[in-house]
Design a protein around this motif. Structure first.
Motif, PDB file in Angstrom:
ATOM      1  N   MET A   1       0.838  -1.202   0.000  1.00  0.00           N
ATOM      2  CA  MET A   1       0.000   0.000   0.000  1.00  0.00           C
ATOM      3  C   MET A   1       0.872   1.251   0.000  1.00  0.00           C
ATOM      4  N   ASN A   2       0.395   2.316  -0.645  1.00  0.00           N
ATOM      5  CA  ASN A   2       1.131   3.572  -0.664  1.00  0.00           C
ATOM      6  C   ASN A   2       0.782   4.411   0.562  1.00  0.00           C
ATOM      7  N   PHE A   3       1.235   5.660   0.574  1.00  0.00           N
ATOM      8  CA  PHE A   3       1.046   6.508   1.755  1.00  0.00           C
ATOM      9  C   PHE A   3      -0.416   6.895   1.971  1.00  0.00           C
ATOM     10  N   GLU A   4      -1.276   6.667   0.981  1.00  0.00           N
ATOM     11  CA  GLU A   4      -2.707   6.938   1.127  1.00  0.00           C
ATOM     12  C   GLU A   4      -3.495   5.691   1.517  1.00  0.00           C
ATOM     13  N   GLY A   5      -2.783   4.578   1.722  1.00  0.00           N
ATOM     14  CA  GLY A   5      -3.457   3.345   2.076  1.00  0.00           C
ATOM     15  C   GLY A   5      -4.105   2.661   0.886  1.00  0.00           C
ATOM     16  N   LYS A   6      -3.621   2.960  -0.316  1.00  0.00           N
ATOM     17  CA  LYS A   6      -4.154   2.355  -1.544  1.00  0.00           C
ATOM     18  C   LYS A   6      -3.142   1.363  -2.114  1.00  0.00           C
ATOM     19  N   PRO A   7      -3.614   0.365  -2.892  1.00  0.00           N
ATOM     20  CA  PRO A   7      -2.693  -0.613  -3.489  1.00  0.00           C
ATOM     21  C   PRO A   7      -1.556   0.075  -4.232  1.00  0.00           C
ATOM     22  N   PHE A   8      -0.333  -0.443  -4.070  1.00  0.00           N
ATOM     23  CA  PHE A   8       0.869   0.235  -4.557  1.00  0.00           C
ATOM     24  C   PHE A   8       1.517  -0.576  -5.674  1.00  0.00           C
ATOM     25  N   GLY A   9       1.573   0.030  -6.850  1.00  0.00           N
ATOM     26  CA  GLY A   9       2.358  -0.530  -7.944  1.00  0.00           C
ATOM     27  C   GLY A   9       1.948  -1.944  -8.323  1.00  0.00           C
TER      28      GLY A   9
END
Length: 208
Positions: free
Chosen positions: A126-134
Motif C-alpha cells: 500500500m502507498n502513503f494513502e493506504g491504496k494498493p501500490f504498484g
C-alpha cells in the motif's frame, strides 16, 4: 515463519518454480525477511541473484540493507525486464522494493517461475494513502506464497499495517525513512489522514 518447500535443481524435471511475496507496511521487516530467506538458500548451496530498483539509494547504491543494518550484495536494475539479463545461471532470484519497478515485473516473475526459478519478491503493498501500490497487488494474486508482515503503530503500539507520511508531499513515490514515514494502525492512520485533509482545506482557504 516461512519454511521453504524442497528445491530441486532448476534443470531437473522434478523442479517446479514458484513466486513468494513478502509484503507489508514500512518498518515491518520485509527486507529483513528477504535477507533471512536469501541466507538460508545460500546455506543450502543454492545459487542466488539479488536485485533491487536503481532508484532506491537510501542506504547504499548497490547493497540491500535492512532497518536493522543487515545487508546482502545486490544488483541495481533500471527496469524490470533487465532482471532476465542477470538470472540465467542461478536457482533463486530475490527482488527487493519491488513496488518501484514497472508493470513488466509481473511478466518477468511469471516467466522465471515458469522456467523453474524460486522467485522471492519484497515490497510495499500500500502507498502513503493506504491504496494498493504498484505491481505488488497483482504479484500477490499470481504468487504461490504470500507473507504479510506487520509493524508496530508509532502512535498507540497496536499492530501497524499502514505507512503514514509525515511530510506534506503528495507524489506517490517519495523515498524516505523515519523522518518521512511512520507505521500506524488503521485507526491512527485514519485519524492522521483526516487531520491532513483538514490542514489542506485550511491552507486552500488561506490561499484563495
Amino acid at each position: 515463519m516461512f519454511i521453504e518447500p524442497k528445491l530441486h535443481d532448476r534443470f531437473s524435471e522434478k523442479q517446479t518454480g514458484w513466486i513468494e511475496i513478502i509484503c507489508g507496511s514500512m518498518f515491518s521487516g520485509k527486507t529483513e525477511e528477504l535477507i533471512r530467506r536469501v541466507n538460508r538458500a545460500t546455506i543450502a548451496k543454492q545459487t542466488v541473484k539479488i536485485l533491487k530498483p536503481a532508484i532506491d539509494k537510501r542506504y547504499d547504491e548497490k547493497d540491500i540493507i535492512s532497518h536493522n543494518q543487515n545487508y546482502v550484495e545486490s544488483i541495481p536494475i533500471e527496469k524490470a525486464e533487465d532482471i532476465l539479463i542477470y538470472t540465467e545461471n542461478c536457482q533463486v532470484v530475490a527482488i527487493d522494493e519491488a513496488q518501484f519497478f514497472d508493470n513488466k515485473l509481473v511478466e518477468v516473475c511469471t516467466e522465471l517461475a515458469n522456467h523453474g526459478f524460486r522467485v522471492i519478491v519484497s515490497g510495499l503493498d500500500m502507498n502513503f494513502e493506504g491504496k494498493p501500490f504498484g505491481v505488488i497487488p497483482e504479484l500477490m494474486s499470481v504468487a504461490e506464497y504470500v507473507t504479510k508482515l506487520h509493524a508496530i503503530c508509532a502512535k498507540c503500539g497496536d499492530v501497524g499495517n499502514y505507512s503514514f507520511r509525515l511530510v506534506d508531499q503528495e507524489e506517490e513515490v517519495l523515498l524516505g525513512e523515519k523522518n518521512h514515514y511512520e507505521a500506524r494502525c488503521r485507526k491512527c492512520f485514519n485519524i492522521g489522514m483526516e487531520e491532513r485533509k483538514r490542514k489542506l482545506e485550511i491552507m486552500q482557504k488561506i490561499n484563495e
